[in-house]
Design a protein around this motif. Structure first.
Motif, PDB file in Angstrom:
ATOM      1  N   ALA A  19       0.826  -1.206   0.000  1.00 63.78           N
ATOM      2  CA  ALA A  19       0.000   0.000   0.000  1.00 63.78           C
ATOM      3  C   ALA A  19       0.858   1.253   0.000  1.00 63.78           C
ATOM      4  O   ALA A  19       0.547   2.239  -0.678  1.00 63.78           O
ATOM      5  CB  ALA A  19      -0.940  -0.009   1.200  1.00 63.78           C
TER       6      ALA A  19
ATOM      7  N   GLU B 173       2.304   1.953  -3.394  1.00 60.48           N
ATOM      8  CA  GLU B 173       1.293   2.467  -4.315  1.00 60.48           C
ATOM      9  C   GLU B 173       0.854   3.888  -3.971  1.00 60.48           C
ATOM     10  O   GLU B 173       0.621   4.707  -4.866  1.00 60.48           O
ATOM     11  CB  GLU B 173       0.078   1.533  -4.305  1.00 60.48           C
ATOM     12  CG  GLU B 173      -0.987   1.919  -5.309  1.00 60.48           C
ATOM     13  CD  GLU B 173      -2.113   0.902  -5.404  1.00 60.48           C
ATOM     14  OE1 GLU B 173      -3.163   1.239  -5.996  1.00 60.48           O
ATOM     15  OE2 GLU B 173      -1.960  -0.228  -4.897  1.00 60.48           O
ATOM     16  N   LEU B 174       0.762   4.203  -2.667  1.00 59.71           N
ATOM     17  CA  LEU B 174       0.147   5.468  -2.265  1.00 59.71           C
ATOM     18  C   LEU B 174       1.128   6.617  -2.048  1.00 59.71           C
ATOM     19  O   LEU B 174       0.801   7.773  -2.348  1.00 59.71           O
ATOM     20  CB  LEU B 174      -0.652   5.253  -0.973  1.00 59.71           C
ATOM     21  CG  LEU B 174      -1.877   4.346  -1.069  1.00 59.71           C
ATOM     22  CD1 LEU B 174      -2.456   4.096   0.312  1.00 59.71           C
ATOM     23  CD2 LEU B 174      -2.927   4.961  -1.994  1.00 59.71           C
TER      24      LEU B 174
ATOM     25  N   GLU C 271     -10.687   2.933  10.825  1.00 54.43           N
ATOM     26  CA  GLU C 271     -11.429   2.145   9.841  1.00 54.43           C
ATOM     27  C   GLU C 271     -11.036   0.683   9.955  1.00 54.43           C
ATOM     28  O   GLU C 271      -9.929   0.353  10.385  1.00 54.43           O
ATOM     29  CB  GLU C 271     -11.161   2.643   8.419  1.00 54.43           C
ATOM     30  CG  GLU C 271     -11.669   4.048   8.126  1.00 54.43           C
ATOM     31  CD  GLU C 271     -13.187   4.158   8.120  1.00 54.43           C
ATOM     32  OE1 GLU C 271     -13.869   3.104   8.108  1.00 54.43           O
ATOM     33  OE2 GLU C 271     -13.695   5.295   8.122  1.00 54.43           O
TER      34      GLU C 271
ATOM     35  N   ALA D 201     -10.952  -3.120   7.788  1.00 56.84           N
ATOM     36  CA  ALA D 201     -10.999  -3.800   6.488  1.00 56.84           C
ATOM     37  C   ALA D 201     -10.997  -5.301   6.720  1.00 56.84           C
ATOM     38  O   ALA D 201     -10.402  -5.773   7.698  1.00 56.84           O
ATOM     39  CB  ALA D 201      -9.795  -3.400   5.634  1.00 56.84           C
TER      40      ALA D 201
ATOM     41  N   GLU E 179      -7.254  -4.295  -1.290  1.00 53.66           N
ATOM     42  CA  GLU E 179      -7.856  -3.097  -1.872  1.00 53.66           C
ATOM     43  C   GLU E 179      -8.619  -2.272  -0.830  1.00 53.66           C
ATOM     44  O   GLU E 179      -8.504  -1.043  -0.787  1.00 53.66           O
ATOM     45  CB  GLU E 179      -8.780  -3.466  -3.035  1.00 53.66           C
ATOM     46  CG  GLU E 179      -8.060  -3.905  -4.295  1.00 53.66           C
ATOM     47  CD  GLU E 179      -7.537  -5.331  -4.218  1.00 53.66           C
ATOM     48  OE1 GLU E 179      -7.955  -6.069  -3.288  1.00 53.66           O
ATOM     49  OE2 GLU E 179      -6.716  -5.715  -5.065  1.00 53.66           O
ATOM     50  N   THR E 180      -9.402  -2.949   0.013  1.00 50.68           N
ATOM     51  CA  THR E 180     -10.163  -2.216   1.035  1.00 50.68           C
ATOM     52  C   THR E 180      -9.229  -1.571   2.045  1.00 50.68           C
ATOM     53  O   THR E 180      -9.437  -0.428   2.478  1.00 50.68           O
ATOM     54  CB  THR E 180     -11.146  -3.162   1.738  1.00 50.68           C
ATOM     55  OG1 THR E 180     -11.979  -3.783   0.770  1.00 50.68           O
ATOM     56  CG2 THR E 180     -12.021  -2.403   2.724  1.00 50.68           C
TER      57      THR E 180
ATOM     58  N   ARG F 261      -6.071  -0.654   1.504  1.00 50.19           N
ATOM     59  CA  ARG F 261      -5.399   0.469   0.821  1.00 50.19           C
ATOM     60  C   ARG F 261      -6.308   1.689   0.734  1.00 50.19           C
ATOM     61  O   ARG F 261      -5.874   2.820   1.029  1.00 50.19           O
ATOM     62  CB  ARG F 261      -5.005   0.025  -0.583  1.00 50.19           C
ATOM     63  CG  ARG F 261      -4.388   1.120  -1.448  1.00 50.19           C
ATOM     64  CD  ARG F 261      -4.547   0.780  -2.924  1.00 50.19           C
ATOM     65  NE  ARG F 261      -5.965   0.651  -3.293  1.00 50.19           N
ATOM     66  CZ  ARG F 261      -6.397  -0.039  -4.344  1.00 50.19           C
ATOM     67  NH1 ARG F 261      -5.552  -0.675  -5.131  1.00 50.19           N
ATOM     68  NH2 ARG F 261      -7.706  -0.101  -4.608  1.00 50.19           N
ATOM     69  N   ASP F 262      -7.557   1.493   0.381  1.00 50.36           N
ATOM     70  CA  ASP F 262      -8.466   2.626   0.221  1.00 50.36           C
ATOM     71  C   ASP F 262      -8.754   3.306   1.558  1.00 50.36           C
ATOM     72  O   ASP F 262      -8.909   4.534   1.612  1.00 50.36           O
ATOM     73  CB  ASP F 262      -9.763   2.159  -0.431  1.00 50.36           C
ATOM     74  CG  ASP F 262      -9.570   1.714  -1.878  1.00 50.36           C
ATOM     75  OD1 ASP F 262      -8.497   1.995  -2.445  1.00 50.36           O
ATOM     76  OD2 ASP F 262     -10.481   1.065  -2.417  1.00 50.36           O
ATOM     77  N   ALA F 263      -8.823   2.515   2.625  1.00 47.54           N
ATOM     78  CA  ALA F 263      -9.037   3.107   3.951  1.00 47.54           C
ATOM     79  C   ALA F 263      -7.839   3.957   4.358  1.00 47.54           C
ATOM     80  O   ALA F 263      -7.991   5.054   4.914  1.00 47.54           O
ATOM     81  CB  ALA F 263      -9.289   2.009   4.975  1.00 47.54           C
TER      82      ALA F 263
ATOM     83  N   ALA G 181      -5.733   5.386   2.238  1.00 49.55           N
ATOM     84  CA  ALA G 181      -5.666   6.539   1.330  1.00 49.55           C
ATOM     85  C   ALA G 181      -6.555   7.687   1.797  1.00 49.55           C
ATOM     86  O   ALA G 181      -6.208   8.870   1.620  1.00 49.55           O
ATOM     87  CB  ALA G 181      -6.063   6.099  -0.080  1.00 49.55           C
ATOM     88  N   ARG G 182      -7.679   7.344   2.400  1.00 49.72           N
ATOM     89  CA  ARG G 182      -8.593   8.386   2.886  1.00 49.72           C
ATOM     90  C   ARG G 182      -7.892   9.304   3.888  1.00 49.72           C
ATOM     91  O   ARG G 182      -8.077  10.529   3.862  1.00 49.72           O
ATOM     92  CB  ARG G 182      -9.814   7.727   3.535  1.00 49.72           C
ATOM     93  CG  ARG G 182     -10.833   8.695   4.087  1.00 49.72           C
ATOM     94  CD  ARG G 182     -11.919   7.949   4.843  1.00 49.72           C
ATOM     95  NE  ARG G 182     -12.899   8.868   5.425  1.00 49.72           N
ATOM     96  CZ  ARG G 182     -13.726   8.541   6.417  1.00 49.72           C
ATOM     97  NH1 ARG G 182     -13.685   7.315   6.924  1.00 49.72           N
ATOM     98  NH2 ARG G 182     -14.593   9.419   6.893  1.00 49.72           N
TER      99      ARG G 182
END
Length: 352
Positions: free
Chosen positions: A190, A193-194, A294, A296, A302-303, A305-307, A309-310
């Motif tokens: 993550a 990627e981020l 959060e 996951a 994916e979930t 990573r998105d948490a 990223a927020r």
């Protein structure tokens, strides 16, 4: 030299039959001092424990045929299979006047052997409702707590990102033994990627790398190098003191694929840090999604990573959720509450 304890004064024995640091060991290290502040007279026995805890010697076990000062029966508080088995030896073979208590943090179906051991205990504690759901015997749920005197919000410059000497304005971290089970690879993936999208953030990974997991750690280092992010993703390994690192973080990530209970989110939250965690172990019960962090699904990259990223996109949100996390830990997960609940169970065992 370890602080010695006498068998006569000891009413509860907390064995630790594992030399390497583990979550169980960490629990004992934090809990025993608070138990003794509450007058429970707990001593430890076994390797891998710090000298400041009151220790019994192995020869002191020969004195367990004698009742403790004030009468009643001592309690052998086991947390592992081998500790339960040793307690059975003391109680049923050597006929020592002790009661056996087992704390279960496992969130899986127990083996037949483990179920047999658990059935022989005088009382059983589960560390969460989820771990209790796998038990086939009556039990009480006592959640682990965190020592709020040891794990606390930042107090000075050394407790901030500026005190680390690392680049960036905000720090995100992952702690625990570096291995597949702990999801360290999910965190590093993550970050690779981020972080190019969020230049104000730097990531750290802390924790022990055992010999059999060195290839795994080396692969993570290689991935970081291939991405050209060696300056912004640092694998620090085992640090002398994890507490100030929690205070330096703006966001903590606990990406475990499998966990027993898992104290690190609570330690981070007590340090004023928001948490993104998998739903392994007891993590889901620690975090209020959208308020303190959060959650996951375990292993769902994916979930997760998105948490993350927020929060990278909105550091102010991470800081606000860190404040809420601190208030929630103080209300629900104070170590004093765990010690008091165990003390009540001890008293019941001693009476009956």
């Amino acid at each position: 030299m370890p602080q010695s304890a006498t068998a006569a004064e000891t009413r509860v024995i907390a064995p630790n039959f594992k030399r390497r640091l583990s979550g169980v060991t960490s629990t004992i290290v934090q809990l025993v001092p608070e138990q003794n502040r509450q007058g429970q007279h707990v001593a430890v026995i076994g390797p891998g424990l710090p000298a400041h805890l009151p220790h019994l010697r192995w020869l002191d076990l020969l004195k367990l045929w004698q009742k403790p000062a004030g009468g009643g029966k001592r309690i052998w508080h086991a947390r592992r299979n081998n500790e339960m088995l040793f307690g059975l030896l003391l109680r049923d073979v050597l006929r020592m006047p002790i009661r056996l208590l087992f704390t279960s943090a496992a969130q899986r179906h127990h083996s037949r052997y483990t179920r047999w051991l658990i059935a022989k205990m005088d009382a059983v504690v589960a560390t969460s409702e989820r771990s209790g759901s796998y038990l086939k015997v009556p039990h009480e749920v006592v959640s682990h707590g965190v020592d709020l005197a040891l794990f606390h919000p930042p107090e000075g410059l050394s407790d901030t990102m500026a005190g680390t000497g690392l680049p960036g304005k905000y720090l995100i971290g992952c702690s625990g033994r570096i291995r597949h089970q702990k999801g360290t690879d999910l965190f590093v993936r993550a970050m690779i990627e981020l972080l190019p999208r969020y230049p104000d953030w730097t990531a750290i990974v802390t924790g022990r790398v055992t010999a059999d997991h060195k290839p795994f750690a080396a692969s993570l280092e290689a991935d970081i190098k291939a991405a050209g992010l060696e300056d912004r993703i640092r694998i620090l390994g085992e640090v002398d003191d994890i507490k100030p690192w929690y205070r330096r973080l703006t966001l903590y990530v606990a990406p475990s694929r499998n966990e027993g209970f898992g104290l690190t989110p609570l330690e981070a939250m007590a340090s004023n840090t928001a948490v993104v965690a998998s739903d392994a172990g007891a993590y889901a019960g620690m975090i209020v999604p959208g308020q303190t962090g959060e959650i996951a699904p375990a292993g769902d990259y994916e979930t997760l990573r998105d948490a993350i990223a927020r929060y990278l996109a909105d550091p102010a949100l991470a800081e606000a959720h860190g404040e809420a996390a601190l208030a929630d830990v103080r209300a629900r997960f104070d170590l004093k509450g765990e010690a008091a609940a165990l003390g009540a169970i001890y008293e019941t065992l001693e009476r009956n």
